[in-house]
Design an enzyme around this catalytic site. Structure first.
Site, PDB file in Angstrom:
ATOM      1  N   GLU A 299     -49.522  -8.587   6.402  1.00 44.61           N
ATOM      2  CA  GLU A 299     -49.008  -8.643   5.025  1.00 44.61           C
ATOM      3  C   GLU A 299     -49.539  -7.456   4.207  1.00 44.61           C
ATOM      4  OE1 GLU A 299     -46.641 -10.507   5.024  1.00 44.61           O
ATOM      5  OE2 GLU A 299     -47.188 -11.919   6.595  1.00 44.61           O
ATOM      6  N   GLU A 321     -40.113  -5.329   9.471  1.00 48.81           N
ATOM      7  CA  GLU A 321     -40.858  -6.291  10.293  1.00 48.81           C
ATOM      8  C   GLU A 321     -41.264  -5.719  11.655  1.00 48.81           C
ATOM      9  OE1 GLU A 321     -42.260  -8.674   9.049  1.00 48.81           O
ATOM     10  OE2 GLU A 321     -41.114  -9.156   7.252  1.00 48.81           O
TER      11      GLU A 321
HETATM   12  N1  BES Z   1     -41.938 -11.197   5.264  1.00 50.30           N
HETATM   13  C1  BES Z   1     -42.452 -12.172   6.168  1.00 50.30           C
HETATM   14  C2  BES Z   1     -42.423 -13.556   5.605  1.00 50.30           C
HETATM   15  C3  BES Z   1     -41.101 -14.234   5.726  1.00 50.30           C
HETATM   16  C4  BES Z   1     -40.715 -14.752   6.917  1.00 50.30           C
HETATM   17  C5  BES Z   1     -40.272 -14.362   4.665  1.00 50.30           C
HETATM   18  C6  BES Z   1     -39.494 -15.390   6.997  1.00 50.30           C
HETATM   19  C7  BES Z   1     -39.065 -14.986   4.775  1.00 50.30           C
HETATM   20  C8  BES Z   1     -38.671 -15.541   5.919  1.00 50.30           C
HETATM   21  C9  BES Z   1     -43.897 -11.876   6.520  1.00 50.30           C
HETATM   22  O1  BES Z   1     -44.280 -10.571   6.402  1.00 50.30           O
HETATM   23  C10 BES Z   1     -44.028 -12.228   7.964  1.00 50.30           C
HETATM   24  O2  BES Z   1     -43.476 -11.548   8.772  1.00 50.30           O
HETATM   25  N2  BES Z   1     -44.743 -13.302   8.253  1.00 50.30           N
HETATM   26  C11 BES Z   1     -44.892 -13.813   9.573  1.00 50.30           C
HETATM   27  C12 BES Z   1     -46.253 -13.577  10.116  1.00 50.30           C
HETATM   28  C13 BES Z   1     -46.407 -12.216  10.708  1.00 50.30           C
HETATM   29  C14 BES Z   1     -47.818 -11.929  11.108  1.00 50.30           C
HETATM   30  C15 BES Z   1     -45.516 -11.959  11.889  1.00 50.30           C
HETATM   31  C16 BES Z   1     -44.644 -15.287   9.497  1.00 50.30           C
HETATM   32  O3  BES Z   1     -44.631 -15.818   8.397  1.00 50.30           O
HETATM   33  O4  BES Z   1     -44.429 -15.890  10.535  1.00 50.30           O
HETATM   34 ZN    ZN Z   2     -43.669  -9.323   7.959  1.00 50.20          ZN
END
Ligand code: BES
Ligand code: ZN
Length: 853
Positions: A299, A321
């Site tokens: 993050e 991502e």
């Molecule tokens: N931007 C995402 C959060 C997110 C996920 C928002 C799905 C909306 C829908 C965040 O940066 C993210 O990728 N989070 C992951 C964890 C990460 C370490 C891969 C998660 O929430 O699983």
């Molecule tokens: Zn992410």
């Protein structure tokens, strides 16, 4: 489902308006919240006359344009759109609307987690807060004012820097936040509550002092230190490795218990699932500590890859991502063991992404269309996306990759861009032509590489054939361009050469001359490309003992074990060469975490992917038999490794201590497949005396599978100790839901009535129902009861939280590959779900795809 609309990448159009500035005021009451939204609008497309804002489930109170209150004839609110007719080219619009955070169970937009107000707006949650141009290419400067009861909500947070606070006579207070960096609405955040706080500071390379805060439920402050340490490590790493500094005065993280995902990178105000923040040795496992470090980093890294440079549209999701996952993987590899990190990442890729890519929901890392964007936060976009960036990193080399990311940041800072813009920077700075490489973004399914070897007259020739599956819509797909790291090894294990071949054609040959003997080939070192290798004659027994590349060594052990298990499934005897090679691994003097990994037998999920028609019973039986055999043959050795490394009172999380725990727990698990009585004693003792959650969970898991009295007493003890800690209770539910024992489904059903369980909390649903849906033995039971149960839960949870429900529906992705008997039952259950009244588009999209095949 008549009103489902499919969105296509090819239909992308630029926004018609710009929002120069937005000023938001939130008045928080217990039953409702009033939002006042003032936007400075500029028309970009002179030919449009109306303004269309996204808006879901909002109660409009008033609408004003330039100080003129609009009559109801001037606007239309329907189908999630608020259309304001005939607007001028430059104007101020003020909208007042009411929302009900307390009734928001979808956990998108503004909602309550316990008594804390919080938000989740990615991808399209902001339209549930106030009418807006809720798309990532509309970037604006946000000012946010929050007004609430001082006593119940002493902490009021939003993005950016704190501008002003004031107290009112009527027991309320007000705080204003200003975020100078233009951002899309999905990065907006608001938090209000009576929170505990851990405070620290960081000085950037250019000398700016940053205030760091982690907020959590009061009483949990002492569990935030690992997260805080990880945050500071991430900030330093991004400065050193990418030259990126933090750009606000404050960095806030808030941990909440009800959160659909892991965490969210809102500008200056990250909101986290408490699972990825809170930890101490008594409540968190080593894996939890590692998870926290990588999610905090992930993050944080988004601040540049996602926030400063964001996505033009949601089809570009992998731009932020895939890149950010690659960055967090590199960070974890730098701070911990590089070899272990790589293997863990590849394991996750294969178990989640390869399965997805072989399923009816397969899609390119840049999808072409979606019904619900929430369904596209997938292993493909994330993990395969990260592999694609990793290949670019390999093709460019460390130095040119850094030049290329510098150029990317320089060229696109403050913009919403596409994956092509990223590729342009990569190619421009390095001179590497990525035209053919681009196919990785648009094609789906895992490519296969067939390997043929020839040796004559001192010349060794590798003939490599790319076997590219057709696309999900059955179109022919083209060969890929990628780096294949390889080596040739002599029969004493010495390396003759190491090279990175560039693979680009349907079929090509590579020759190596002047060799005295036929060499042994070590292919796809470090897993340099996300492909499936088809290698027939390779001597995996040799490579698992002698390859100096830690990945290929691990991989060879996996392949050899897979071959052994598959032969057993055909009725053959256990391959004794595998058994003796396994003994060789037990004696290795290598990093202990790495050793624990190479001693692991292939997962059921990897084994099933290789079958034409999946038969779980056969896989389980063969794997268990092999385990039992290894446990019996190596009993003494396994026990002595266990005893050597079992240190019940050691609680530190240094890599040495984690390594000791992982190797001795691996040994205990292998032993537990035979020698029941003795192992039950060891596991009981470990449960009673170890001071770490890591050790207790392994012991509990082993005990649970025996189902005897010591299991019951340990489980009861665990429940008594931790029933007030929901994060730990997740582990309790998971152990029971993953159990092999008879009667697991009945126990899972009963646990839904446990006082700790709450269907509105995603973590609990995932730990109980989600884990059960990945319990192959019981979920896929021939009587169909597992399927029936899950279908029922999907229907029920869909009414509360569609995103959770469609996540659960993912368990049916293997439908097409499963044996005919099970397939018939699944079909019937899924049709039942599809015919449910007012099903969400999230669940509809997933199930419809599964059934179409
Ligand atoms: N931007 C995402 C959060 C997110 C996920 C928002 C799905 C909306 C829908 C965040 O940066 C993210 O990728 N989070 C992951 C964890 C990460 C370490 C891969 C998660 O929430 O699983
Ligand atoms: Zn992410």
């Amino acid at each position: 489902m008549e009103d489902v609309k499919e969105v296509f990448l090819k239909d992308y159009k630029k926004p018609e308006y710009e929002i120069k500035e937005v000023d938001l005021t939130f008045e928080l009451y217990e039953e409702y919240t009033t939002v006042t939204n003032v936007m400075q609008m500029h028309k970009l497309n002179k030919d449009t006359s109306d303004l269309e804002l996204n808006s879901i489930d909002l109660e409009l109170v008033e609408l004003w344009i330039n100080d003129l209150k609009l009559k109801e004839t001037r606007y239309i609110y329907k189908n999630e759109k608020l259309t304001i007719l005939n607007v001028p080219s430059k104007f101020t619009i003020k909208i007042i609307n009411t929302i009900y955070p307390d009734k928001n169970t979808e956990l998108e937009g503004l909602y309550k987690s316990g008594s804390i107000f919080c938000t989740q707006n990615e991808p399209e949650g902001f339209r549930r807060i106030t009418p807006y141009l809720d798309r990532p290419d509309v970037m604006s400067v946000f000012t946010t004012t929050i007004i609430a009861e001082q006593e119940k909500y002493p902490i009021l947070l939003s993005n950016g820097n704190k501008k002003q606070c004031s107290e009112f006579m009527n027991s309320k207070h007000e705080v204003t936040w200003y975020d100078p960096h233009p951002k899309p609405s999905y990065l907006f955040a608001l938090v209000a509550g009576d929170l505990g706080c851990v405070n620290d500071a960081f000085t950037t390379a250019s000398g700016e002092g940053i205030e760091l805060n982690i907020y959590c439920d009061k009483g949990n402050e002492s569990k935030c230190s690992h997260a805080m340490k990880s945050l500071k490590e991430s900030m330093t790493w991004d400065e050193e490795k990418y030259g990126r500094e933090y750009d606000l005065e404050i960095y806030n993280i808030v941990a909440v218990d009800s959160f659909n995902m892991g965490a969210m990178e809102n500008k200056g105000l990250n909101i986290f699932n408490s699972h990825y923040v809170l930890a101490n040795e008594d409540t968190a496992t080593d894996a939890n500590f590692m998870g926290i470090q990588s999610v905090i980093a992930h993050e944080y890294f988004h601040n540049w890859t996602g926030n400063r440079i964001t996505c033009r549209d949601w089809f570009q999701l992998t731009l932020k991502e895939g890149l950010t996952v690659f960055r967090d993987q590199s960070f974890s590899a730098d701070l911990n063991s590089r070899e272990v990190q790589r293997i863990e990442d590849v394991k996750a890729l294969r178990e989640r992404q390869f399965v997805e890519d072989a399923s009816p929901t397969s899609h390119p890392i840049q999808p072409k269309s979606y019904i619900s964007m929430n369904n596209f936060y997938t292993a493909t976009v994330y993990e395969k996306g990260a592999e694609v960036i990793r290949m670019i990193h390999t093709l460019l080399g460390v130095e040119d990759y850094r030049k290329a990311t510098d150029l990317y940041f320089e060229s696109f800072d403050g913009q919403a861009v596409t994956t092509n813009d990223f590729l342009w920077a990569m190619s421009k700075a390095s001179g590497v032509d990525l035209t053919q490489f681009e196919r990785w973004y648009h094609q789906n399914a895992t490519p296969v590489l067939q390997v043929k070897e020839n040796f004559s007259d001192g010349v060794y020739t590798l003939t490599l054939t790319q076997n590219i599956p057709n696309s999900i819509d059955n179109e022919i797909q083209e060969p890929y361009y990628y780096p294949l790291k390889m080596a040739l090894i002599d029969n004493e294990g010495n390396e003759i050469l190491e090279e990175t071949l560039i693979i680009s054609k349907d079929e090509e040959s590579f020759s190596f001359e002047n060799l005295a003997f036929k060499p042994i080939v070590s292919l796809n070192r470090d897993f340099s490309a996300p492909i499936i290798l088809e290698q027939e004659s390779t001597d995996f027994a040799f490579l698992m003992k002698h390859d100096k590349n830690s990945f290929v060594r691990y991989e060879s052990a996996q392949v050899f074990a897979t071959q052994t298990i598959e032969a057993m499934m055909k009725g053959e005897n256990i391959d004794q060469e595998f058994v003796s090679s396994y003994g060789y691994l037990l004696d290795l003097d290598v990093d202990l975490s790495y050793k624990a990994l190479i001693l692991e037998l292939p997962s059921v999920s990897t084994l099933m992917q290789r079958q034409e028609s999946i038969d779980f019973d056969a896989i389980y039986k063969a794997k268990e038999e092999l385990s039992k055999h290894l446990a019996a043959v190596y009993e003494n050795k396994l026990l002595s490794i266990y005893i050597e490394h079992h240190k019940p009172s050691s609680i530190d999380i240094s890599s040495e201590s984690m390594g000791s725990r992982s190797i001795k727990n691996r040994c205990l698990r292998i032993l537990s497949s035979s020698l029941q009585g003795k192992i039950t004693e060891l596991a009981s003792a470990q449960y009673d005396h170890s001071l770490t959650m890591t050790d207790r969970i392994v012991a509990l898991d082993i005990l649970e599978s025996t189902g005897n009295e010591s299991a019951t007493s340990a489980l009861n003890d665990f429940y008594r100790k931790y029933k007030n800690d929901t994060l730990v209770m997740n582990k309790y539910f998971s152990i029971l839901a993953a159990s092999d024992r008879e009667g697991t489904l009945d126990r899972v059903m009963a646990l839904q009535n446990d006082e700790v369980y709450d269907e509105k909390v995603p973590n609990l649903v995932r730990s109980l129902i989600g884990v059960f849906a990945r319990n192959y033995k019981h979920f896929h039971a021939k009587d169909g009861k597992g399927y029936k149960f899950l279908a029922h839960k999907i229907i029920e949870i869909d009414k509360i939280n569609p995103q959770m429900a469609s996540g659960l529906a993912g368990a049916f992705k293997i439908y097409a590959k499963i044996n005919k008997i099970n397939q018939k039952i699944i079909k019937c259950e899924l049709e039942r779900v599809l015919s449910t009244h007012s099903l969400s588009k999230n669940v509809y999209e997933i199930i419809n795809k599964i059934l179409k095949l």
